[in-house]
Design a protein around this motif. Sequence first.
Motif, short mmCIF file in Angstrom:
data_model
loop_
_atom_site.label_atom_id
_atom_site.label_comp_id
_atom_site.label_asym_id
_atom_site.label_seq_id
_atom_site.Cartn_x
_atom_site.Cartn_y
_atom_site.Cartn_z
N LEU A 1 0.83 -1.21 0.00
CA LEU A 1 0.00 0.00 0.00
C LEU A 1 0.86 1.26 0.00
CD1 LEU A 1 -2.84 1.30 0.32
CD2 LEU A 1 -2.57 1.10 2.78
N ILE B 1 -12.13 0.03 -9.53
CA ILE B 1 -13.37 -0.40 -8.89
C ILE B 1 -14.52 0.17 -9.72
CG2 ILE B 1 -14.70 -0.34 -6.75
CD1 ILE B 1 -12.03 0.31 -5.31
N LEU C 1 -16.89 3.03 -8.52
CA LEU C 1 -16.36 4.34 -8.13
C LEU C 1 -16.00 5.15 -9.37
CD1 LEU C 1 -14.00 3.49 -5.12
CD2 LEU C 1 -16.40 4.16 -5.04
N GLU D 1 -12.74 8.98 -7.47
CA GLU D 1 -12.84 8.14 -6.26
C GLU D 1 -11.87 6.97 -6.30
OE1 GLU D 1 -17.57 8.84 -5.16
OE2 GLU D 1 -17.01 7.40 -6.70
N GLU E 1 -8.64 8.33 -5.30
CA GLU E 1 -8.68 8.69 -3.87
C GLU E 1 -8.62 7.48 -2.96
OE1 GLU E 1 -12.22 11.60 -3.90
OE2 GLU E 1 -11.48 11.46 -1.83
N PHE E 2 -9.22 6.39 -3.43
CA PHE E 2 -9.40 5.20 -2.60
C PHE E 2 -8.11 4.75 -1.92
CE2 PHE E 2 -10.19 0.57 -2.06
CZ PHE E 2 -11.35 0.65 -1.32
N ILE E 3 -7.05 4.67 -2.73
CA ILE E 3 -5.75 4.23 -2.19
C ILE E 3 -5.28 5.19 -1.09
CG2 ILE E 3 -3.28 4.19 -2.81
CD1 ILE E 3 -4.54 1.71 -3.63
N GLN F 1 -7.09 7.07 0.75
CA GLN F 1 -7.91 6.92 1.96
C GLN F 1 -7.40 5.75 2.80
OE1 GLN F 1 -11.95 5.65 1.80
NE2 GLN F 1 -12.54 6.92 3.52
N MET F 2 -7.03 4.67 2.09
CA MET F 2 -6.48 3.51 2.81
C MET F 2 -5.21 3.90 3.56
SD MET F 2 -8.50 1.07 2.14
CE MET F 2 -9.83 2.21 1.90
N ARG G 1 -6.46 14.51 -0.24
CA ARG G 1 -6.50 13.42 -1.22
C ARG G 1 -7.34 13.79 -2.43
NH1 ARG G 1 -10.00 10.34 2.88
NH2 ARG G 1 -12.02 10.37 1.86
N ARG H 1 -3.90 6.24 -10.22
CA ARG H 1 -4.14 5.54 -8.95
C ARG H 1 -2.82 4.99 -8.39
NH1 ARG H 1 -6.67 0.52 -8.48
NH2 ARG H 1 -4.88 -0.20 -9.67
#
Lengths: 229, 406
Positions: A84, A97, A100, A104, A107-109, A111-112, A120, A156
């Motif tokens: 990660l 995904i 999304l 998004e 952003e997802f990564i 957020q993780m 982000r 991403r």
Amino acid sequence: MNVIEVKDLKKVYNSTEVKVNALNGIDLTIEKGEFTAIVGPSGSGKTTFLNMLGGLDSPTSGDINIGGTEIGKLSSSKLIDFRLQNIGFVFQAYNLIPVLTALENVEFIMQMQGVDKKQRQQRAKDLLIQVGLGDRINSRPSKLSGGQQQRVAVARALASKPTFVLADEPTANLDSKSTENLLSMMEELNKQEKITFIFSTHDQRVVNKAHRVITLEDGKIISDDRKNE
Amino acid sequence: MILAVAWRNIWRNKTRSLVILIAICLGLASGIFYMAFYKGMVVQRINTAIKTEASHIQVHHKEYLNNPDKKFVISNTDSTVQIIRSNEHVKAISSRVIINTMAQSAKTGTGVKITGINPEDEKQVTNLSTKLIEGTYFEEVKRNPIVIGEELANKLNVKLKSKVVVTLQDMQGNLTGAAFKVEGIFRTSNTAFDKASVFVRKSDISRIMQLDNQASHEIAILLDNNENLASTNTSLTEELSTLDVKTWREIMPEVSLVESSFGITMFVFIGIILLALLFGIINTMLMAVLERKKELGMLMAVGLNKTRVFTMILLETVMLSLVGGLFGIALGWLLTFYFGYQGIDLGTWSTAYESMGFDTLVYTQLPFYVSMQIALMVIVTGIIAAIYPATKALKLKPAEAIRIDL
């Protein structure tokens, strides 16, 4: 500065009664800012090697040092976290995904990773603009072309500020124009921001663009060519 | 964002999700409606028990309930009533003289329970006066009026103004009798009650029995609210320590049992429905996970840890169950409200229901907290249903999952 150091890497599969030596002692060093392609016929150990570099599989023996961390010694949960924080992935397909939007997905990564929302969102927007999708940030993957989806995947992959980006046959599903655009974009990122890219590929167009081409056969490196830019 | 992903994932395969949502919705709606129907019946049975038969609390001589002999009387009725009246939750009181004996008409005779009442007091405590289908309630007949149940009237073959002769022993043990004139005929929802109960004026029966007018066998008490039953019972038990004070729950334990078993009945009934739905939910989620192997592999490769993968599938399952559950609860309530207002007529089966003391017009009802309990049960079902599909997802190896050909 070395980003990756691989020493005497071996992988033996014992899945059947016959032992398969997928990797037969690989030594390799990759420096920051390299634009490297790993090539080789099917069964050459290319995929196995890529899995090792990406921390998706563990070696039977040998060391893999990424940015100072010996990843072969990490527990599986630490390894997930290491991926990660340190490795950006671009796969052949199914990168995003589907439910999304492009923004998004990027952003997802983050957020993780625990990046705060405002930061982000801004970074995701900037990255999508950088990969040429500033006008498609709110589109879902199904509304994007294959080439555009791969660009989102690159954005991403970069979002987490990785040590390097691992791209597994990123152009396999793309037409020649999209391939050309994607490769140019990645080359540009490599030049301007010194982002390290490692490709595994069968695609001659990718090989042509690469600054270094490592060829595997029977689990060994049989050639390591650097092109002068 | 995992929440958003989980929510949007539900709608990726709309048909599949809708099928399971409709199943959950209909399953729960019918479960809730059945429970509301059952509750409605129970509440009506209790209301009948309180309003027509037992009242909230009854006071007797200590021996009377074990041995209902005429000699076990509350001898100082007025002062006892005075004490009872001083309790703040007591709404009305009726003292009664009760005797089990024979009643005869010109045609036939049968055993009856004669209850001697003060008509005005009784009117405040029970709803007998509103159950009349013929005649009047102790208004017209001057001498020895009697009000009897419809079933009994049919059995004795008597009509209004007919004579009914009762034979009984007076307090001295002498055999005596008197003729009563039928003034009213009543019908309650309990045929057993209608078959054996007759009402006369307390003053008439006391005179015939040569019973002191201060003596009663039973004092029935109506409270302002059933909620105050236990507390009032406790204080009256203390104040009337020489007498036997009992609530309707003790007097009619069979009715009380139906009420107290409601919670467990509901839990089991809804539980069975949810158990059946559980397998449908597992199936839906398993398909959802198996067809997303590559995507899940990708997510795990890029750094989604096991806790997050599990959370995502858990949230998806719980939300799927809860959406169906909430629609089901809403539909169940809608039906409950509608039939709570309209009533459900079980006239076809009236004989069976009324013989057990149940009304044939059932008004559905359900306490609000029940929907909270059911929603909670749906969430638990969702969590249980998520375990197997989520475990399947966790077993995926990202490097392999990404390269699987679906």
